[in-house]
Write a protein that holds these residues in place. Structure first.
Motif, mmCIF file in Angstrom:
data_model
loop_
_atom_site.group_PDB
_atom_site.id
_atom_site.type_symbol
_atom_site.label_atom_id
_atom_site.label_comp_id
_atom_site.label_asym_id
_atom_site.label_seq_id
_atom_site.Cartn_x
_atom_site.Cartn_y
_atom_site.Cartn_z
ATOM 1 N N PHE A 84 40.940 -9.615 -1.069
ATOM 2 C CA PHE A 84 40.485 -8.571 -1.994
ATOM 3 C C PHE A 84 41.141 -7.212 -1.715
ATOM 4 O O PHE A 84 40.526 -6.295 -1.169
ATOM 5 C CB PHE A 84 38.959 -8.501 -1.986
ATOM 6 C CG PHE A 84 38.330 -9.800 -2.400
ATOM 7 C CD1 PHE A 84 38.648 -10.368 -3.640
ATOM 8 C CD2 PHE A 84 37.465 -10.488 -1.571
ATOM 9 C CE1 PHE A 84 38.095 -11.581 -4.040
ATOM 10 C CE2 PHE A 84 36.905 -11.698 -1.960
ATOM 11 C CZ PHE A 84 37.225 -12.243 -3.205
ATOM 12 N N SER A 85 42.405 -7.120 -2.109
ATOM 13 C CA SER A 85 43.168 -5.896 -1.824
ATOM 14 C C SER A 85 42.623 -4.682 -2.577
ATOM 15 O O SER A 85 42.854 -3.541 -2.184
ATOM 16 C CB SER A 85 44.649 -6.100 -2.164
ATOM 17 O OG SER A 85 44.790 -6.510 -3.508
ATOM 18 N N ARG A 86 41.879 -4.899 -3.652
ATOM 19 C CA ARG A 86 41.351 -3.770 -4.434
ATOM 20 C C ARG A 86 40.390 -2.913 -3.597
ATOM 21 O O ARG A 86 40.295 -1.704 -3.808
ATOM 22 C CB ARG A 86 40.612 -4.314 -5.660
ATOM 23 C CG ARG A 86 39.940 -3.273 -6.508
ATOM 24 C CD ARG A 86 40.901 -2.501 -7.367
ATOM 25 N NE ARG A 86 41.579 -3.357 -8.324
ATOM 26 C CZ ARG A 86 42.152 -2.918 -9.452
ATOM 27 N NH1 ARG A 86 42.109 -1.637 -9.771
ATOM 28 N NH2 ARG A 86 42.776 -3.752 -10.258
ATOM 29 N N ASP A 87 39.694 -3.551 -2.655
ATOM 30 C CA ASP A 87 38.696 -2.820 -1.878
ATOM 31 C C ASP A 87 39.305 -1.744 -0.987
ATOM 32 O O ASP A 87 38.651 -0.766 -0.655
ATOM 33 C CB ASP A 87 37.922 -3.790 -0.960
ATOM 34 C CG ASP A 87 37.044 -4.757 -1.736
ATOM 35 O OD1 ASP A 87 36.861 -4.547 -2.946
ATOM 36 O OD2 ASP A 87 36.550 -5.718 -1.123
ATOM 37 N N ILE A 88 40.537 -1.955 -0.564
ATOM 38 C CA ILE A 88 41.060 -1.136 0.545
ATOM 39 C C ILE A 88 41.775 0.139 0.097
ATOM 40 O O ILE A 88 42.113 0.976 0.922
ATOM 41 C CB ILE A 88 41.971 -1.973 1.479
ATOM 42 C CG1 ILE A 88 43.168 -2.562 0.729
ATOM 43 C CG2 ILE A 88 41.154 -3.078 2.131
ATOM 44 C CD1 ILE A 88 44.093 -3.388 1.617
ATOM 45 N N ALA A 94 40.627 3.656 1.001
ATOM 46 C CA ALA A 94 39.171 3.560 0.910
ATOM 47 C C ALA A 94 38.546 3.588 2.298
ATOM 48 O O ALA A 94 39.152 3.144 3.270
ATOM 49 C CB ALA A 94 38.802 2.276 0.185
ATOM 50 N N ASN A 95 37.349 4.130 2.375
ATOM 51 C CA ASN A 95 36.535 3.976 3.591
ATOM 52 C C ASN A 95 35.685 2.749 3.388
ATOM 53 O O ASN A 95 34.659 2.809 2.731
ATOM 54 C CB ASN A 95 35.625 5.196 3.782
ATOM 55 C CG ASN A 95 36.288 6.254 4.631
ATOM 56 O OD1 ASN A 95 37.327 6.009 5.213
ATOM 57 N ND2 ASN A 95 35.693 7.424 4.695
ATOM 58 N N PRO A 153 33.605 -1.173 8.295
ATOM 59 C CA PRO A 153 34.459 -1.016 9.483
ATOM 60 C C PRO A 153 35.160 -2.306 9.903
ATOM 61 O O PRO A 153 36.297 -2.279 10.371
ATOM 62 C CB PRO A 153 33.484 -0.545 10.564
ATOM 63 C CG PRO A 153 32.287 -0.036 9.853
ATOM 64 C CD PRO A 153 32.243 -0.672 8.502
ATOM 65 N N ASP A 154 34.492 -3.448 9.692
ATOM 66 C CA ASP A 154 35.090 -4.734 10.089
ATOM 67 C C ASP A 154 36.397 -5.013 9.351
ATOM 68 O O ASP A 154 37.164 -5.888 9.738
ATOM 69 C CB ASP A 154 34.145 -5.901 9.744
ATOM 70 C CG ASP A 154 32.801 -5.777 10.446
ATOM 71 O OD1 ASP A 154 32.633 -4.789 11.179
ATOM 72 O OD2 ASP A 154 31.948 -6.647 10.253
ATOM 73 N N ARG A 155 36.621 -4.306 8.228
ATOM 74 C CA ARG A 155 37.769 -4.652 7.389
ATOM 75 C C ARG A 155 38.939 -3.673 7.534
ATOM 76 O O ARG A 155 39.903 -3.733 6.779
ATOM 77 C CB ARG A 155 37.314 -4.731 5.927
ATOM 78 C CG ARG A 155 36.272 -5.820 5.714
ATOM 79 C CD ARG A 155 35.883 -5.945 4.274
ATOM 80 N NE ARG A 155 37.008 -6.229 3.411
ATOM 81 C CZ ARG A 155 36.946 -6.214 2.086
ATOM 82 N NH1 ARG A 155 35.816 -5.960 1.495
ATOM 83 N NH2 ARG A 155 38.013 -6.476 1.368
ATOM 84 N N GLU A 156 38.844 -2.798 8.506
ATOM 85 C CA GLU A 156 39.863 -1.762 8.700
ATOM 86 C C GLU A 156 41.278 -2.334 8.830
ATOM 87 O O GLU A 156 42.247 -1.757 8.346
ATOM 88 C CB GLU A 156 39.499 -0.954 9.954
ATOM 89 C CG GLU A 156 40.272 0.325 10.134
ATOM 90 C CD GLU A 156 40.072 1.346 9.004
ATOM 91 O OE1 GLU A 156 41.065 2.006 8.665
ATOM 92 O OE2 GLU A 156 38.952 1.472 8.490
ATOM 93 N N ARG A 157 41.388 -3.495 9.460
ATOM 94 C CA ARG A 157 42.732 -4.066 9.696
ATOM 95 C C ARG A 157 43.450 -4.403 8.393
ATOM 96 O O ARG A 157 44.678 -4.492 8.356
ATOM 97 C CB ARG A 157 42.628 -5.321 10.565
ATOM 98 C CG ARG A 157 42.283 -5.020 12.021
ATOM 99 C CD ARG A 157 42.060 -6.297 12.802
ATOM 100 N NE ARG A 157 43.262 -7.134 12.842
ATOM 101 C CZ ARG A 157 43.233 -8.452 13.031
ATOM 102 N NH1 ARG A 157 42.089 -9.087 13.159
ATOM 103 N NH2 ARG A 157 44.368 -9.140 13.060
ATOM 104 N N ALA A 186 32.185 9.825 3.332
ATOM 105 C CA ALA A 186 32.368 9.394 1.941
ATOM 106 C C ALA A 186 32.803 7.931 1.920
ATOM 107 O O ALA A 186 33.885 7.594 2.380
ATOM 108 C CB ALA A 186 33.409 10.272 1.257
ATOM 109 N N HIS A 187 31.961 7.064 1.409
ATOM 110 C CA HIS A 187 32.266 5.620 1.395
ATOM 111 C C HIS A 187 32.648 5.210 -0.013
ATOM 112 O O HIS A 187 31.962 5.535 -0.969
ATOM 113 C CB HIS A 187 31.043 4.806 1.827
ATOM 114 C CG HIS A 187 30.635 5.090 3.230
ATOM 115 N ND1 HIS A 187 29.919 4.199 3.990
ATOM 116 C CD2 HIS A 187 30.843 6.171 4.027
ATOM 117 C CE1 HIS A 187 29.708 4.721 5.192
ATOM 118 N NE2 HIS A 187 30.251 5.917 5.230
#
Length: 304
Positions: free
Chosen positions: A84-88, A99-100, A103-107, A131-132
């Motif tokens: 799901f590249s849209r999230d990042i 995007a913020n 945290p688990d998906r930071e990589r 800001a998330h």
């Protein structure tokens, strides 16, 4: 250098980041699921297999090739979900906003750094820590930026609440010439049919003046009514609770008259064709089990 430009959801696509299902790791434990739909499939033993998801994403890549779209893929991280590249991140006008996210998906952001390195550094932004935001909640539409949010006091209790009011304020400051309009979304940690994970799970513009929408995804009826009035009732395709659950609003536009859609979305695909929109059908039902579909797995960088 990448000349970023995205001003809406449907103009002719020239460059995109398409996620990858390669090495996405074993089926997660139920307590590690980020959304109720994934949790349900883990529990039922129907969680999607990597080989099936790779096949589905290959079908999308083939459509992009057919339309001569430049496609970037994330660097593959071992045993890591990068679909799901849209999230990042997302592009609005000529700016890339990281995007913020959880945290688990930071990589996941690190895995597209080679693409970010091709953008002018002055055009890459990171939201303040409080800001998330995730890209599924943000939609540029001409003079507007539509943002899905949740501002209830119980925001921290929802793993499904991904974009907060601080992010809405930040976007309004970053794009002072645009009207930032936010929509309160319905959130539920355990019932996927009562949960709009992102704005694109219950709404998306198509063509030049049409939209797909699910009323129950919006917490406030007047916000839903405002959108319907903006597009005009005759231009809006209303989807049912089951169609929302199956992600009918999460298709992806290559141009105002070309969309990629899931092959089982018969009612929607017929409606699109009746409005002279070419529908490129792909199998995507396995990926949909993770509460994301075609818009979620694409990050547009350049549109005409």
């Amino acid at each position: 250098m990448l000349k970023l430009h995205v001003n809406d959801e449907t103009s002719r696509l020239r460059a995109v980041i398409l996620g990858t299902a390669e090495s996405c790791g074993p089926t997660p434990k139920i307590e590690d699921a980020y959304d109720p739909k994934s949790a349900q499939h883990i529990k039922d033993g129907t969680y999607p297999l990597e080989k099936d998801m790779v096949k589905e994403m290959d079908a999308v890549a083939a459509v992009f090739e057919k339309y001569d779209v430049q496609v970037f893929r994330p660097e593959v991280l071992k045993d890591y979900n990068q679909i799901f590249s849209r999230d990042i991140g997302f592009v609005i006008d000529d700016k890339f906003i990281k995007a913020n996210i959880l945290p688990d998906r930071e990589r996941e952001i690190d895995a597209i750094q080679y693409v970010i390195d091709q953008m002018p550094a002055t055009h890459v932004f990171r939201l303040p820590e409080d800001a998330h935001v995730e890209g599924g909640d943000v939609m540029p539409w001409g003079d507007f930026i539509f943002v899905g949010t949740y501002t209830g006091e119980d925001y921290p209790d929802f793993i499904t609440a991904r974009t907060n009011k601080e992010a809405v304020h930040y976007l309004a400051e970053l794009f002072p010439k645009k009207k930032v309009v936010s929509f309160e979304l319905r959130k539920h940690n355990t019932d996927p049919k009562e949960n709009a994970l992102h704005l694109d799970c219950c709404f998306q513009p198509v063509g030049t003046d049409k939209a797909i929408i699910h009323k129950n995804g919006f917490l406030k009826e007047e916000e839903y009514e405002w959108l319907v009035a903006l597009f005009g009732k005759e231009n809006v395709f209303e989807i049912s609770k089951d169609e929302m659950y199956n992600m009918n609003s999460n298709i992806f536009s290559i141009a105002p008259d070309v969309v990629i859609s899931e092959k089982n979305f018969t009612r929607l695909n017929n409606w699109l064709r009746s409005h002279n929109i070419t529908v490129e059908e792909v199998p995507y039902a396995e990926i949909a089990k993770q509460e994301g579909l075609l818009r979620c797995s694409t990050l547009p960088l350049v549109r005409d």
